[in-house]
Design a protein around this motif. Structure first.
Motif, PDB file in Angstrom:
ATOM      1  N   ARG A   1      23.802 -27.326 -21.141  1.00 32.65           N
ATOM      2  CA  ARG A   1      22.696 -27.158 -22.089  1.00 32.65           C
ATOM      3  C   ARG A   1      21.603 -26.263 -21.514  1.00 32.65           C
ATOM      4  O   ARG A   1      21.072 -25.375 -22.204  1.00 32.65           O
ATOM      5  CB  ARG A   1      22.120 -28.535 -22.435  1.00 32.65           C
ATOM      6  N   ARG A   2      21.261 -26.500 -20.243  1.00 34.68           N
ATOM      7  CA  ARG A   2      20.181 -25.703 -19.645  1.00 34.68           C
ATOM      8  C   ARG A   2      20.553 -24.221 -19.626  1.00 34.68           C
ATOM      9  O   ARG A   2      19.740 -23.351 -19.931  1.00 34.68           O
ATOM     10  CB  ARG A   2      19.898 -26.190 -18.219  1.00 34.68           C
ATOM     11  N   PHE A   3      21.790 -23.917 -19.257  1.00 36.36           N
ATOM     12  CA  PHE A   3      22.183 -22.510 -19.184  1.00 36.36           C
ATOM     13  C   PHE A   3      22.377 -21.892 -20.569  1.00 36.36           C
ATOM     14  O   PHE A   3      22.060 -20.719 -20.768  1.00 36.36           O
ATOM     15  CB  PHE A   3      23.416 -22.331 -18.287  1.00 36.36           C
ATOM     16  N   SER A   4      22.882 -22.665 -21.519  1.00 35.58           N
ATOM     17  CA  SER A   4      23.002 -22.110 -22.878  1.00 35.58           C
ATOM     18  C   SER A   4      21.621 -21.749 -23.416  1.00 35.58           C
ATOM     19  O   SER A   4      21.429 -20.704 -24.043  1.00 35.58           O
ATOM     20  CB  SER A   4      23.654 -23.123 -23.825  1.00 35.58           C
ATOM     21  N   THR A   5      20.667 -22.631 -23.180  1.00 35.02           N
ATOM     22  CA  THR A   5      19.297 -22.389 -23.661  1.00 35.02           C
ATOM     23  C   THR A   5      18.771 -21.065 -23.115  1.00 35.02           C
ATOM     24  O   THR A   5      18.237 -20.222 -23.852  1.00 35.02           O
ATOM     25  CB  THR A   5      18.369 -23.550 -23.223  1.00 35.02           C
ATOM     26  N   VAL A   6      18.951 -20.879 -21.815  1.00 41.08           N
ATOM     27  CA  VAL A   6      18.408 -19.678 -21.181  1.00 41.08           C
ATOM     28  C   VAL A   6      19.242 -18.440 -21.534  1.00 41.08           C
ATOM     29  O   VAL A   6      18.710 -17.334 -21.625  1.00 41.08           O
ATOM     30  CB  VAL A   6      18.281 -19.916 -19.660  1.00 41.08           C
TER      31      VAL A   6
ATOM     32  N   GLY B   1      31.484 -34.721 -25.745  1.00 40.00           N
ATOM     33  CA  GLY B   1      30.953 -33.569 -26.473  1.00 40.00           C
ATOM     34  C   GLY B   1      30.640 -33.977 -27.902  1.00 40.00           C
ATOM     35  O   GLY B   1      30.588 -35.156 -28.204  1.00 40.00           O
ATOM     36  N   PRO B   2      30.466 -33.059 -28.826  1.00 42.23           N
ATOM     37  CA  PRO B   2      30.522 -31.605 -28.626  1.00 42.23           C
ATOM     38  C   PRO B   2      29.339 -31.078 -27.815  1.00 42.23           C
ATOM     39  O   PRO B   2      28.400 -31.822 -27.522  1.00 42.23           O
ATOM     40  CB  PRO B   2      30.476 -31.065 -30.059  1.00 42.23           C
ATOM     41  N   HIS B   3      29.429 -29.788 -27.468  1.00 48.35           N
ATOM     42  CA  HIS B   3      28.303 -29.130 -26.799  1.00 48.35           C
ATOM     43  C   HIS B   3      27.106 -29.210 -27.734  1.00 48.35           C
ATOM     44  O   HIS B   3      27.225 -28.993 -28.945  1.00 48.35           O
ATOM     45  CB  HIS B   3      28.687 -27.672 -26.520  1.00 48.35           C
ATOM     46  N   ILE B   4      25.953 -29.502 -27.157  1.00 51.01           N
ATOM     47  CA  ILE B   4      24.763 -29.742 -27.995  1.00 51.01           C
ATOM     48  C   ILE B   4      24.061 -28.438 -28.406  1.00 51.01           C
ATOM     49  O   ILE B   4      23.181 -28.451 -29.273  1.00 51.01           O
ATOM     50  CB  ILE B   4      23.814 -30.733 -27.278  1.00 51.01           C
ATOM     51  N   CYS B   5      24.437 -27.320 -27.793  1.00 52.18           N
ATOM     52  CA  CYS B   5      23.819 -26.031 -28.148  1.00 52.18           C
ATOM     53  C   CYS B   5      24.800 -25.182 -28.948  1.00 52.18           C
ATOM     54  O   CYS B   5      25.997 -25.203 -28.686  1.00 52.18           O
ATOM     55  CB  CYS B   5      23.462 -25.233 -26.899  1.00 52.18           C
ATOM     56  N   GLU B   6      24.265 -24.387 -29.839  1.00 55.80           N
ATOM     57  CA  GLU B   6      25.132 -23.443 -30.537  1.00 55.80           C
ATOM     58  C   GLU B   6      25.515 -22.308 -29.573  1.00 55.80           C
ATOM     59  O   GLU B   6      24.850 -22.119 -28.547  1.00 55.80           O
ATOM     60  CB  GLU B   6      24.456 -22.906 -31.796  1.00 55.80           C
TER      61      GLU B   6
END
Ligand SMILES: Cc1cc2nc3c(=O)[nH]c(=O)nc-3n(C[C@H](O)[C@H](O)[C@H](O)COP(=O)(O)O)c2cc1C
Length: 497
Positions: A145-150, A238-243
Protein backbone atom coordinates in the motif's frame (compact mmCIF):
# COMPACT_ATOMS: atom_id res chain seq x y z
CA UNK A 1 20.84 -8.54 -30.46
CA UNK A 2 22.33 -12.05 -30.54
CA UNK A 3 21.69 -14.79 -28.08
CA UNK A 4 20.91 -12.63 -25.07
CA UNK A 5 17.48 -11.68 -26.30
CA UNK A 6 16.44 -14.91 -27.95
CA UNK A 7 14.15 -15.84 -25.08
CA UNK A 8 12.35 -12.49 -25.18
CA UNK A 9 9.28 -12.33 -27.28
CA UNK A 10 7.10 -9.41 -26.36
CA UNK A 11 7.18 -5.96 -27.86
CA UNK A 12 8.17 -4.42 -24.56
CA UNK A 13 11.19 -6.72 -24.26
CA UNK A 14 12.22 -5.94 -27.81
CA UNK A 15 12.11 -2.29 -26.86
CA UNK A 16 14.17 -2.92 -23.73
CA UNK A 17 16.69 -4.88 -25.74
CA UNK A 18 16.79 -2.12 -28.29
CA UNK A 19 17.90 0.24 -25.56
CA UNK A 20 20.54 -2.24 -24.47
CA UNK A 21 21.74 -2.59 -28.06
CA UNK A 22 22.04 1.15 -28.39
CA UNK A 23 24.12 1.36 -25.30
CA UNK A 24 26.44 -1.55 -25.97
CA UNK A 25 26.97 -1.73 -29.71
CA UNK A 26 25.99 1.28 -31.79
CA UNK A 27 27.44 3.78 -29.39
CA UNK A 28 29.30 3.74 -26.12
CA UNK A 29 27.48 2.40 -23.09
CA UNK A 30 25.43 5.19 -21.53
CA UNK A 31 26.14 5.39 -17.81
CA UNK A 32 23.45 5.17 -15.19
CA UNK A 33 24.26 7.70 -12.47
CA UNK A 34 22.48 7.68 -9.13
CA UNK A 35 23.02 9.94 -6.17
CA UNK A 36 23.20 8.04 -2.89
CA UNK A 37 21.95 9.62 0.35
CA UNK A 38 19.99 8.93 3.52
CA UNK A 39 17.45 10.78 5.66
CA UNK A 40 20.02 11.46 8.39
CA UNK A 41 22.82 13.95 9.20
CA UNK A 42 25.64 11.48 8.48
CA UNK A 43 25.17 8.81 5.84
CA UNK A 44 28.60 7.44 4.86
CA UNK A 45 30.90 10.24 6.03
CA UNK A 46 30.55 10.53 9.80
CA UNK A 47 31.54 13.89 11.23
CA UNK A 48 31.22 15.69 7.91
CA UNK A 49 27.80 17.10 8.78
CA UNK A 50 29.53 20.21 10.16
CA UNK A 51 31.53 20.89 6.99
CA UNK A 52 30.55 24.28 5.50
CA UNK A 53 29.41 22.67 2.23
CA UNK A 54 27.27 20.12 4.02
CA UNK A 55 23.64 20.90 4.75
CA UNK A 56 22.61 17.46 5.97
CA UNK A 57 21.71 18.80 9.40
CA UNK A 58 18.68 20.17 7.49
CA UNK A 59 17.62 16.63 6.61
CA UNK A 60 14.41 17.21 8.57
CA UNK A 61 13.39 20.16 6.41
CA UNK A 62 11.50 19.55 3.21
CA UNK A 63 13.38 22.27 1.30
CA UNK A 64 16.66 20.40 1.80
CA UNK A 65 15.20 17.47 -0.16
CA UNK A 66 13.28 19.45 -2.76
CA UNK A 67 16.41 21.55 -3.48
CA UNK A 68 18.53 18.41 -3.81
CA UNK A 69 15.98 16.69 -6.04
CA UNK A 70 15.82 19.71 -8.34
CA UNK A 71 19.61 19.95 -8.51
CA UNK A 72 19.90 16.28 -9.52
CA UNK A 73 16.93 16.32 -11.89
CA UNK A 74 18.20 19.34 -13.76
CA UNK A 75 21.65 17.77 -14.06
CA UNK A 76 20.26 14.55 -15.57
CA UNK A 77 20.92 12.09 -12.74
CA UNK A 78 18.84 8.97 -13.14
CA UNK A 79 17.88 8.45 -9.52
CA UNK A 80 18.22 9.62 -5.97
CA UNK A 81 18.70 6.45 -3.99
CA UNK A 82 17.92 6.69 -0.26
CA UNK A 83 19.28 4.11 2.15
CA UNK A 84 17.51 3.25 5.38
CA UNK A 85 18.02 1.26 8.56
CA UNK A 86 15.58 0.42 11.35
CA UNK A 87 18.00 0.31 14.26
CA UNK A 88 21.09 2.12 15.50
CA UNK A 89 24.77 1.23 15.24
CA UNK A 90 25.46 0.12 18.80
CA UNK A 91 28.24 -2.47 18.51
CA UNK A 92 31.34 -0.25 18.86
CA UNK A 93 32.28 0.36 22.51
CA UNK A 94 29.15 -1.69 23.15
CA UNK A 95 27.20 -3.81 23.17
CA UNK A 96 24.21 -1.53 23.16
CA UNK A 97 26.30 1.66 23.19
CA UNK A 98 24.60 4.19 20.93
CA UNK A 99 26.93 7.04 22.03
CA UNK A 100 29.59 7.01 19.26
CA UNK A 101 27.02 6.92 16.44
CA UNK A 102 24.83 9.53 18.10
CA UNK A 103 27.63 12.03 18.78
CA UNK A 104 28.68 11.88 15.13
CA UNK A 105 25.16 11.74 13.70
CA UNK A 106 26.23 8.51 12.00
CA UNK A 107 22.98 7.16 10.51
CA UNK A 108 21.37 8.06 13.84
CA UNK A 109 18.97 9.88 14.06
CA UNK A 110 17.35 8.64 10.85
CA UNK A 111 13.90 9.49 9.46
CA UNK A 112 11.69 7.45 7.16
CA UNK A 113 12.66 8.12 3.49
CA UNK A 114 9.35 7.32 1.77
CA UNK A 115 7.62 10.50 3.01
CA UNK A 116 10.10 12.60 1.04
CA UNK A 117 9.04 11.27 -2.34
CA UNK A 118 5.77 13.13 -3.03
CA UNK A 119 7.39 16.49 -2.24
CA UNK A 120 10.42 15.78 -4.40
CA UNK A 121 8.25 14.41 -7.20
CA UNK A 122 6.18 17.60 -7.18
CA UNK A 123 9.21 19.75 -8.08
CA UNK A 124 10.93 17.44 -10.58
CA UNK A 125 10.10 15.80 -13.90
CA UNK A 126 12.28 12.77 -14.40
CA UNK A 127 14.33 11.92 -11.33
CA UNK A 128 13.61 8.42 -10.00
CA UNK A 129 13.38 7.92 -6.23
CA UNK A 130 14.88 4.68 -4.96
CA UNK A 131 13.59 4.04 -1.46
CA UNK A 132 14.91 1.36 0.87
CA UNK A 133 12.44 -0.74 2.82
CA UNK A 134 12.91 -4.05 4.60
CA UNK A 135 11.08 -7.32 4.02
CA UNK A 136 11.92 -8.47 7.53
CA UNK A 137 9.96 -6.09 9.73
CA UNK A 138 6.85 -5.01 7.86
CA UNK A 139 3.91 -7.00 6.54
CA UNK A 140 3.76 -7.15 2.72
CA UNK A 141 0.16 -5.95 2.70
CA UNK A 142 1.10 -2.58 4.23
CA UNK A 143 4.32 -2.21 2.23
CA UNK A 144 2.33 -2.80 -0.98
CA UNK A 145 0.00 0.00 0.00
CA UNK A 146 2.74 2.46 0.92
CA UNK A 147 4.57 1.96 -2.37
CA UNK A 148 1.41 2.00 -4.50
CA UNK A 149 0.46 5.31 -2.90
CA UNK A 150 3.82 6.85 -3.71
CA UNK A 151 3.91 5.33 -7.20
CA UNK A 152 0.61 7.13 -7.85
CA UNK A 153 1.80 10.42 -6.40
CA UNK A 154 5.10 10.37 -8.30
CA UNK A 155 3.50 9.25 -11.60
CA UNK A 156 5.49 6.04 -11.49
CA UNK A 157 8.89 7.39 -10.50
CA UNK A 158 9.40 5.28 -7.39
CA UNK A 159 11.79 2.36 -7.03
CA UNK A 160 12.02 0.05 -4.04
CA UNK A 161 15.42 -1.02 -2.74
CA UNK A 162 14.61 -4.43 -1.29
CA UNK A 163 16.66 -5.18 1.81
CA UNK A 164 16.46 -7.92 4.41
CA UNK A 165 18.23 -5.73 7.08
CA UNK A 166 21.41 -6.45 9.02
CA UNK A 167 21.24 -4.79 12.46
CA UNK A 168 20.50 -6.76 15.63
CA UNK A 169 19.36 -3.49 17.20
CA UNK A 170 16.51 -3.38 14.66
CA UNK A 171 15.50 -6.96 15.41
CA UNK A 172 15.28 -6.21 19.13
CA UNK A 173 12.95 -3.29 18.51
CA UNK A 174 10.64 -5.48 16.50
CA UNK A 175 10.25 -7.94 19.35
CA UNK A 176 12.97 -10.44 18.44
CA UNK A 177 15.91 -11.26 20.69
CA UNK A 178 18.20 -11.31 17.65
CA UNK A 179 17.97 -11.15 13.86
CA UNK A 180 16.23 -13.85 11.87
CA UNK A 181 19.07 -16.04 10.52
CA UNK A 182 20.64 -14.71 7.30
CA UNK A 183 19.38 -17.24 4.73
CA UNK A 184 16.02 -17.51 6.46
CA UNK A 185 15.61 -13.75 5.91
CA UNK A 186 15.99 -14.27 2.16
CA UNK A 187 13.62 -17.25 2.16
CA UNK A 188 11.03 -15.08 3.84
CA UNK A 189 11.78 -12.27 1.39
CA UNK A 190 11.12 -14.60 -1.53
CA UNK A 191 7.62 -15.42 -0.30
CA UNK A 192 7.19 -11.73 0.51
CA UNK A 193 7.80 -10.92 -3.16
CA UNK A 194 5.25 -13.50 -4.25
CA UNK A 195 2.62 -11.84 -2.05
CA UNK A 196 3.53 -8.43 -3.44
CA UNK A 197 3.37 -9.53 -7.07
CA UNK A 198 -0.06 -10.97 -6.40
CA UNK A 199 -1.22 -7.71 -4.79
CA UNK A 200 0.37 -5.40 -7.34
CA UNK A 201 -0.09 -7.40 -10.55
CA UNK A 202 -2.90 -9.91 -10.04
CA UNK A 203 -5.51 -8.32 -7.82
CA UNK A 204 -6.91 -5.59 -10.08
CA UNK A 205 -7.47 -6.25 -13.77
CA UNK A 206 -5.91 -3.53 -15.90
CA UNK A 207 -9.37 -2.17 -16.80
CA UNK A 208 -10.88 -2.41 -13.30
CA UNK A 209 -11.12 1.33 -12.76
CA UNK A 210 -13.59 2.95 -15.14
CA UNK A 211 -14.55 6.18 -13.35
CA UNK A 212 -17.77 6.26 -15.35
CA UNK A 213 -19.74 9.37 -14.42
CA UNK A 214 -22.80 8.26 -16.43
CA UNK A 215 -23.30 4.96 -14.64
CA UNK A 216 -21.78 6.04 -11.35
CA UNK A 217 -19.34 3.14 -11.39
CA UNK A 218 -15.86 3.90 -10.09
CA UNK A 219 -14.43 0.36 -10.27
CA UNK A 220 -16.01 -2.77 -11.73
CA UNK A 221 -16.34 -5.24 -8.82
CA UNK A 222 -15.71 -8.46 -10.78
CA UNK A 223 -12.45 -7.03 -12.10
CA UNK A 224 -11.01 -6.82 -8.57
CA UNK A 225 -10.25 -10.12 -6.87
CA UNK A 226 -8.75 -11.42 -3.64
CA UNK A 227 -5.31 -13.02 -3.87
CA UNK A 228 -5.92 -15.68 -1.19
CA UNK A 229 -2.26 -16.17 -0.50
CA UNK A 230 -1.57 -18.87 2.09
CA UNK A 231 2.12 -19.64 2.45
CA UNK A 232 4.72 -20.57 5.04
CA UNK A 233 5.13 -17.06 6.40
CA UNK A 234 2.18 -15.06 5.15
CA UNK A 235 -1.56 -15.41 4.99
CA UNK A 236 -2.98 -12.54 2.91
CA UNK A 237 -6.48 -12.76 1.43
CA UNK A 238 -6.39 -9.36 -0.30
CA UNK A 239 -7.53 -7.79 -2.51
CA UNK A 240 -4.91 -5.06 -2.79
CA UNK A 241 -6.37 -1.97 -1.15
CA UNK A 242 -4.99 0.47 -3.76
CA UNK A 243 -6.03 0.79 -7.36
CA UNK A 244 -3.29 0.03 -9.93
CA UNK A 245 -0.52 2.61 -9.97
CA UNK A 246 1.45 3.50 -13.13
CA UNK A 247 4.09 0.80 -12.64
CA UNK A 248 2.00 -1.63 -10.50
CA UNK A 249 5.16 -3.23 -9.11
CA UNK A 250 7.53 -0.35 -8.33
CA UNK A 251 10.87 -0.51 -10.10
CA UNK A 252 13.03 -2.96 -8.12
CA UNK A 253 16.53 -2.29 -6.70
CA UNK A 254 18.55 -4.68 -4.56
CA UNK A 255 22.05 -4.91 -3.08
CA UNK A 256 22.72 -8.33 -1.56
CA UNK A 257 26.22 -9.71 -1.92
CA UNK A 258 26.08 -13.13 -0.23
CA UNK A 259 25.32 -16.26 -2.27
CA UNK A 260 21.67 -16.19 -1.25
CA UNK A 261 21.55 -12.41 -1.62
CA UNK A 262 22.81 -12.65 -5.18
CA UNK A 263 20.38 -15.41 -6.03
CA UNK A 264 17.52 -13.32 -4.71
CA UNK A 265 18.69 -10.24 -6.62
CA UNK A 266 19.21 -12.12 -9.88
CA UNK A 267 15.63 -13.35 -9.64
CA UNK A 268 13.81 -10.20 -8.54
CA UNK A 269 15.93 -7.07 -9.02
CA UNK A 270 16.00 -4.84 -12.08
CA UNK A 271 18.98 -2.87 -10.78
CA UNK A 272 21.59 -4.40 -8.46
CA UNK A 273 24.08 -2.35 -6.46
CA UNK A 274 27.43 -4.01 -6.18
CA UNK A 275 30.30 -2.85 -4.03
CA UNK A 276 33.97 -3.53 -4.69
CA UNK A 277 37.32 -1.79 -4.36
CA UNK A 278 38.77 -2.86 -7.70
CA UNK A 279 36.94 -3.50 -10.97
CA UNK A 280 38.96 -6.69 -11.52
CA UNK A 281 37.65 -8.03 -8.21
CA UNK A 282 34.09 -6.93 -8.88
CA UNK A 283 33.90 -8.60 -12.30
CA UNK A 284 33.36 -12.17 -11.01
CA UNK A 285 30.40 -10.94 -8.92
CA UNK A 286 28.89 -9.19 -11.92
CA UNK A 287 29.36 -12.29 -14.06
CA UNK A 288 27.80 -14.42 -11.32
CA UNK A 289 24.77 -12.11 -11.12
CA UNK A 290 24.24 -12.26 -14.88
CA UNK A 291 24.68 -16.04 -14.91
CA UNK A 292 22.17 -16.45 -12.07
CA UNK A 293 19.71 -14.18 -13.89
CA UNK A 294 20.06 -16.39 -16.95
CA UNK A 295 19.46 -19.51 -14.86
CA UNK A 296 16.34 -17.83 -13.48
CA UNK A 297 15.09 -17.49 -17.08
CA UNK A 298 15.91 -13.83 -17.50
CA UNK A 299 17.95 -11.96 -20.06
CA UNK A 300 21.15 -11.24 -18.06
CA UNK A 301 21.12 -7.65 -19.29
CA UNK A 302 17.65 -7.11 -17.88
CA UNK A 303 19.49 -6.71 -14.59
CA UNK A 304 21.47 -3.49 -14.56
CA UNK A 305 24.49 -3.60 -12.27
CA UNK A 306 25.54 -0.34 -10.68
CA UNK A 307 28.78 0.02 -8.69
CA UNK A 308 29.07 2.06 -5.51
CA UNK A 309 31.59 4.85 -5.81
CA UNK A 310 32.78 7.90 -3.90
CA UNK A 311 34.08 10.55 -6.29
CA UNK A 312 36.05 13.58 -5.14
CA UNK A 313 36.59 15.77 -8.14
CA UNK A 314 38.10 19.23 -8.67
CA UNK A 315 39.78 21.24 -11.47
CA UNK A 316 43.07 19.35 -11.17
CA UNK A 317 44.39 16.19 -9.53
CA UNK A 318 46.24 18.31 -6.97
CA UNK A 319 43.14 20.33 -6.11
CA UNK A 320 41.15 17.10 -5.69
CA UNK A 321 43.79 15.60 -3.40
CA UNK A 322 43.81 18.77 -1.32
CA UNK A 323 40.02 18.63 -1.17
CA UNK A 324 40.18 15.04 0.07
CA UNK A 325 42.56 16.04 2.89
CA UNK A 326 40.39 18.98 3.82
CA UNK A 327 37.29 16.75 3.98
CA UNK A 328 39.15 14.15 6.01
CA UNK A 329 39.98 16.76 8.66
CA UNK A 330 36.26 16.84 9.55
CA UNK A 331 35.96 13.05 9.95
CA UNK A 332 34.77 11.58 13.22
CA UNK A 333 36.78 8.42 13.95
CA UNK A 334 34.47 7.03 16.61
CA UNK A 335 31.47 7.58 14.33
CA UNK A 336 33.28 5.73 11.55
CA UNK A 337 34.11 2.79 13.81
CA UNK A 338 30.49 2.76 15.01
CA UNK A 339 29.36 2.28 11.40
CA UNK A 340 31.97 -0.42 10.89
CA UNK A 341 30.65 -2.19 14.02
CA UNK A 342 27.11 -2.20 12.68
CA UNK A 343 28.12 -3.41 9.21
CA UNK A 344 30.38 -6.20 10.40
CA UNK A 345 29.16 -6.94 13.94
CA UNK A 346 32.72 -6.33 15.21
CA UNK A 347 33.66 -4.03 18.04
CA UNK A 348 37.12 -2.70 17.18
CA UNK A 349 37.39 -0.97 20.57
CA UNK A 350 38.41 -4.35 21.99
CA UNK A 351 41.67 -4.19 19.99
CA UNK A 352 44.77 -2.15 20.76
CA UNK A 353 45.45 1.06 18.85
CA UNK A 354 48.47 -0.61 17.21
CA UNK A 355 46.81 -3.72 15.83
CA UNK A 356 47.30 -4.01 12.05
CA UNK A 357 44.01 -5.38 10.78
CA UNK A 358 45.50 -6.71 7.55
CA UNK A 359 46.88 -9.55 9.65
CA UNK A 360 44.27 -9.96 12.38
CA UNK A 361 42.78 -13.44 12.68
CA UNK A 362 39.34 -12.38 11.54
CA UNK A 363 38.88 -13.42 7.91
CA UNK A 364 36.11 -10.91 7.13
CA UNK A 365 38.03 -7.92 8.53
CA UNK A 366 41.29 -9.06 6.92
CA UNK A 367 39.63 -9.28 3.55
CA UNK A 368 37.87 -5.90 3.86
CA UNK A 369 41.00 -4.09 5.06
CA UNK A 370 43.28 -5.73 2.50
CA UNK A 371 40.76 -4.69 -0.15
CA UNK A 372 41.21 -1.06 0.90
CA UNK A 373 44.97 -1.41 1.21
CA UNK A 374 45.09 -2.66 -2.41
CA UNK A 375 43.79 0.69 -3.59
CA UNK A 376 45.84 3.03 -1.39
CA UNK A 377 49.30 3.66 -2.82
CA UNK A 378 52.16 2.93 -0.42
CA UNK A 379 50.03 0.65 1.78
CA UNK A 380 52.96 -1.76 2.23
CA UNK A 381 54.56 0.86 4.44
CA UNK A 382 51.40 1.86 6.27
CA UNK A 383 49.91 0.32 9.35
CA UNK A 384 46.22 -0.44 8.82
CA UNK A 385 45.28 0.20 12.44
CA UNK A 386 42.01 1.53 13.90
CA UNK A 387 42.85 5.16 13.11
CA UNK A 388 43.60 4.38 9.45
CA UNK A 389 40.44 2.31 9.13
CA UNK A 390 38.43 5.15 10.65
CA UNK A 391 40.00 7.67 8.28
CA UNK A 392 39.31 5.45 5.29
CA UNK A 393 35.66 5.15 6.34
CA UNK A 394 35.18 8.83 7.22
CA UNK A 395 35.23 9.89 3.58
CA UNK A 396 32.59 7.90 1.72
CA UNK A 397 32.41 4.80 3.93
CA UNK A 398 33.43 1.44 2.52
CA UNK A 399 32.91 2.57 -1.08
CA UNK A 400 35.71 2.61 -3.62
CA UNK A 401 37.03 6.14 -4.01
CA UNK A 402 38.27 8.09 -7.00
CA UNK A 403 40.04 11.37 -6.27
CA UNK A 404 41.12 13.52 -9.20
CA UNK A 405 40.49 15.90 -12.04
CA UNK A 406 37.55 15.42 -14.42
CA UNK A 407 39.72 13.48 -16.87
CA UNK A 408 41.24 11.29 -14.16
CA UNK A 409 37.83 10.44 -12.73
CA UNK A 410 36.22 9.88 -16.15
CA UNK A 411 39.13 7.63 -17.23
CA UNK A 412 38.75 5.58 -14.09
CA UNK A 413 34.96 5.27 -14.45
CA UNK A 414 35.40 4.12 -18.05
CA UNK A 415 37.96 1.57 -16.87
CA UNK A 416 35.45 0.24 -14.32
CA UNK A 417 32.77 -0.11 -16.97
CA UNK A 418 35.16 -1.90 -19.29
CA UNK A 419 36.66 -4.27 -16.73
CA UNK A 420 33.75 -4.90 -14.37
CA UNK A 421 30.95 -4.82 -17.01
CA UNK A 422 28.88 -2.48 -14.82
CA UNK A 423 26.13 -0.25 -16.19
CA UNK A 424 26.77 2.77 -14.04
CA UNK A 425 27.53 4.17 -10.62
CA UNK A 426 25.86 4.88 -7.35
CA UNK A 427 27.62 8.06 -6.25
CA UNK A 428 27.84 8.61 -2.52
CA UNK A 429 28.44 12.04 -1.08
CA UNK A 430 30.91 13.35 1.46
CA UNK A 431 29.13 16.67 1.70
CA UNK A 432 25.58 17.15 0.51
CA UNK A 433 24.92 18.99 -1.72
CA UNK A 434 28.67 19.82 -2.05
CA UNK A 435 29.76 16.49 -3.54
CA UNK A 436 26.89 16.48 -6.05
CA UNK A 437 27.57 20.11 -7.02
CA UNK A 438 31.20 19.17 -7.76
CA UNK A 439 30.15 16.17 -9.82
CA UNK A 440 27.74 18.35 -11.78
CA UNK A 441 30.26 21.14 -12.32
CA UNK A 442 33.37 19.08 -13.11
CA UNK A 443 32.53 15.51 -14.00
CA UNK A 444 29.28 15.52 -15.98
CA UNK A 445 30.58 17.84 -18.73
CA UNK A 446 33.56 15.49 -19.21
CA UNK A 447 31.33 12.40 -19.35
CA UNK A 448 29.05 14.13 -21.85
CA UNK A 449 32.01 15.20 -23.95
CA UNK A 450 32.98 11.52 -24.14
CA UNK A 451 29.41 10.57 -25.12
CA UNK A 452 28.88 8.29 -22.12
CA UNK A 453 26.27 10.24 -20.18
CA UNK A 454 22.88 11.33 -21.43
CA UNK A 455 22.36 14.90 -22.64
CA UNK A 456 18.69 14.72 -21.77
CA UNK A 457 15.90 12.24 -21.28
CA UNK A 458 14.23 10.24 -24.08
CA UNK A 459 10.77 11.10 -22.80
CA UNK A 460 9.77 13.74 -20.27
CA UNK A 461 7.92 12.43 -17.24
CA UNK A 462 8.53 8.75 -17.94
CA UNK A 463 8.12 6.19 -15.18
CA UNK A 464 11.22 4.70 -13.55
CA UNK A 465 10.99 1.43 -15.46
CA UNK A 466 10.47 3.25 -18.77
CA UNK A 467 13.67 5.20 -18.20
CA UNK A 468 15.68 2.04 -17.60
CA UNK A 469 13.87 -0.51 -19.80
CA UNK A 470 11.49 1.38 -22.07
CA UNK A 471 8.26 0.12 -20.50
CA UNK A 472 6.31 0.97 -17.33
CA UNK A 473 5.43 -2.69 -16.63
CA UNK A 474 7.61 -5.61 -15.60
CA UNK A 475 9.42 -7.21 -18.55
CA UNK A 476 7.95 -10.53 -19.65
CA UNK A 477 10.97 -12.52 -18.39
CA UNK A 478 10.61 -11.08 -14.88
CA UNK A 479 9.03 -13.54 -12.40
CA UNK A 480 6.46 -10.94 -11.31
CA UNK A 481 5.06 -10.55 -14.82
CA UNK A 482 3.39 -13.95 -14.79
CA UNK A 483 0.90 -12.61 -12.25
CA UNK A 484 -0.36 -9.85 -14.54
CA UNK A 485 -4.13 -9.66 -14.96
CA UNK A 486 -4.60 -8.06 -18.34
CA UNK A 487 -7.68 -6.45 -19.79
CA UNK A 488 -8.12 -9.33 -22.25
CA UNK A 489 -7.77 -12.04 -19.54
CA UNK A 490 -10.85 -13.91 -18.29
CA UNK A 491 -12.68 -13.02 -15.15
CA UNK A 492 -12.73 -16.15 -12.94
CA UNK A 493 -16.17 -17.75 -12.43
CA UNK A 494 -16.17 -17.03 -8.70
CA UNK A 495 -15.76 -13.34 -9.50
CA UNK A 496 -18.80 -13.07 -11.71
CA UNK A 497 -21.49 -11.48 -9.57
C1 LIG B 1 24.89 0.36 -2.33
C2 LIG B 1 24.30 -0.43 -1.20
C3 LIG B 1 23.27 0.12 -0.48
C4 LIG B 1 22.69 -0.56 0.59
N1 LIG B 1 21.71 0.03 1.30
C5 LIG B 1 21.17 -0.61 2.35
C6 LIG B 1 20.20 0.02 3.13
O1 LIG B 1 19.86 1.16 2.90
N2 LIG B 1 19.66 -0.66 4.16
C7 LIG B 1 20.02 -1.93 4.48
O2 LIG B 1 19.47 -2.50 5.41
N3 LIG B 1 20.99 -2.57 3.74
C8 LIG B 1 21.57 -1.92 2.72
N4 LIG B 1 22.56 -2.51 2.00
C9 LIG B 1 22.98 -3.84 2.39
C10 LIG B 1 22.45 -4.91 1.48
O3 LIG B 1 21.06 -4.81 1.26
C11 LIG B 1 22.76 -6.27 2.06
O4 LIG B 1 22.12 -6.48 3.28
C12 LIG B 1 24.24 -6.38 2.26
O5 LIG B 1 24.91 -6.06 1.07
C13 LIG B 1 24.61 -7.78 2.67
O6 LIG B 1 24.15 -8.65 1.68
P1 LIG B 1 23.92 -10.13 2.02
O7 LIG B 1 22.98 -10.16 3.16
O8 LIG B 1 23.36 -10.75 0.78
O9 LIG B 1 25.28 -10.66 2.39
C14 LIG B 1 23.16 -1.84 0.94
C15 LIG B 1 24.23 -2.40 0.22
C16 LIG B 1 24.81 -1.70 -0.84
C17 LIG B 1 25.95 -2.34 -1.59
Amino acid sequence: MGSLSESSSSLQDAKANGLAANSTKQKKKQLILNAFAMNTPGHLSPGLWRHPRNKTNNYKRLEFWTDLAQLLDKAGFHALFLADVLGCYDVYKGPGNTGPALRAGAQFPVNDPLYLVPAMAAVTKNLVFGITASTTYEQPYSLARRFSTVDHLSSGRVAWNIVTSYLDSAARNFGLSQQVEHDARYELADEYMEVLYKLWEASWRDDAVVEDRETGVYAVPERVRPINHKGTHFDVPGPHICEPSPQRTPFLFQAGTSKTGRQFGAKHAEVIFAGGQLPEKLRPSVDAIRQLAKEAGRDPYHVKVVASMCVIVAETDEAAKAKYQELLSYGDRDGALALFGGWTGLDLSTYSDDEDFRFVKLPMVQSIVNGWADTVPGSENLKWNKARIADYLSVGGMNAKIVGSPTTVADELERWVEIADVDGFNLSHVTNPGSFEDIIEFLLPELRKRGIFRQGVDKEGATAREQFFGTPRLLSDHPGSKYRWRKEDDIPKYQQH
